[in-house]
Design a protein around this motif. Sequence first.
Motif, PDB file in Angstrom:
ATOM      1  N   ASP A   1       0.830  -1.209   0.000  1.00 19.97           N
ATOM      2  CA  ASP A   1       0.000   0.000   0.000  1.00 19.97           C
ATOM      3  C   ASP A   1       0.865   1.260   0.000  1.00 19.97           C
ATOM      4  O   ASP A   1       0.566   2.250  -0.675  1.00 19.97           O
TER       5      ASP A   1
ATOM      6  N   THR B   1       2.295   1.859  -3.443  1.00 19.36           N
ATOM      7  CA  THR B   1       1.335   1.894  -4.543  1.00 19.36           C
ATOM      8  C   THR B   1       1.169   3.312  -5.065  1.00 19.36           C
ATOM      9  O   THR B   1       1.031   4.257  -4.293  1.00 19.36           O
ATOM     10  N   THR B   2       1.204   3.456  -6.391  1.00 21.54           N
ATOM     11  CA  THR B   2       1.055   4.765  -7.028  1.00 21.54           C
ATOM     12  C   THR B   2       0.452   4.566  -8.404  1.00 21.54           C
ATOM     13  O   THR B   2       0.241   3.430  -8.842  1.00 21.54           O
ATOM     14  N   GLU B   3       0.155   5.663  -9.100  1.00 24.07           N
ATOM     15  CA  GLU B   3      -0.317   5.561 -10.478  1.00 24.07           C
ATOM     16  C   GLU B   3       0.875   5.298 -11.384  1.00 24.07           C
ATOM     17  O   GLU B   3       1.952   5.859 -11.182  1.00 24.07           O
ATOM     18  N   PHE B   4       0.674   4.460 -12.392  1.00 16.01           N
ATOM     19  CA  PHE B   4       1.765   4.116 -13.295  1.00 16.01           C
ATOM     20  C   PHE B   4       2.102   5.303 -14.188  1.00 16.01           C
ATOM     21  O   PHE B   4       1.260   5.808 -14.926  1.00 16.01           O
ATOM     22  N   ASP B   5       3.339   5.764 -14.100  1.00 16.26           N
ATOM     23  CA  ASP B   5       3.829   6.852 -14.929  1.00 16.26           C
ATOM     24  C   ASP B   5       5.106   6.377 -15.608  1.00 16.26           C
ATOM     25  O   ASP B   5       6.178   6.367 -14.994  1.00 16.26           O
TER      26      ASP B   5
ATOM     27  N   LYS C   1       8.722   8.107 -15.366  1.00 13.52           N
ATOM     28  CA  LYS C   1       9.575   8.124 -14.173  1.00 13.52           C
ATOM     29  C   LYS C   1      10.625   7.005 -14.189  1.00 13.52           C
ATOM     30  O   LYS C   1      11.544   6.990 -13.383  1.00 13.52           O
TER      31      LYS C   1
END
Length: 277
Positions: A198, A201-205, A208
Amino acid sequence: MHTMWKGSISFGLVNIPVKLHAATENKDIKLRQLHKECQTPIQYKKVCPVCEREVEQEEIVKAYEYAKNKFVILDEEDLEELKKEQEDKAVEIVDFVKLEEIDPIYFERSYYISPNDGGSKAYALLRKALQDTGKIGVAKIMIRSKEQLAVIRVYENTLLMETIHYPDEVRNVLDVPNVPAEEKVVKKELDTAKMLIDQLTTEFDPEKYTDEYRSALLELIEDRKKGKKVATAKEKPVPDNVTDLMEALQKSLERAKGDGKETKKKTTRKRKKAAGS
């Protein structure tokens, strides 16, 4: 963008003249092999070990080894005729499926599809139909002497073809050695592992993520070209030799929390700086 294949895609009675363009490129840095003494590029020659001489291209034939040192010779004319028979066929979409039904292990290479002369209307029709239904098309195509299984889908308003492996090209997962059987997981360890997931966890970019090795190698090459002395990078701190699983999870969680706070501080500083400018 270079056109690597021309043909047509059909579904039902709709035929779309199209072109294929490679959607990705390999940016690996290719290094040549030189003779250390005189720095001359090394050559590789085709030599017959029985005749003990170099063989010219016109002396080489293609063959299939069906048993140890047992070959079936294949004539170039037969191969070309077989290849032409397949290439002359339109790429027919035979099925429509959901993208999530295909495991990523099957995907191979990606190609952008553009409409050829007179194909814009049919191209737009297929694109809109795929967008509205949320489906992708399954088709076959002949590329570079190999019949490929492929899927056709929409990617940012462009039709994209992705070649996928046939089932017999994917190795049996049961052959993977030393995979542990179902084991009882300690609840505390599982909860901590979930907390770590958790936290990270992040948005896929995709922007980066960079190839740090390639960047460092390019920098090294440029420095050598300019005759600069190359400095050795400092070694990263060696992580603690933690053998206890729970302790390793806890340390990872603490480190992730620390990284998260630092990122928030940097973001806040950037916002304040932007507001003041």
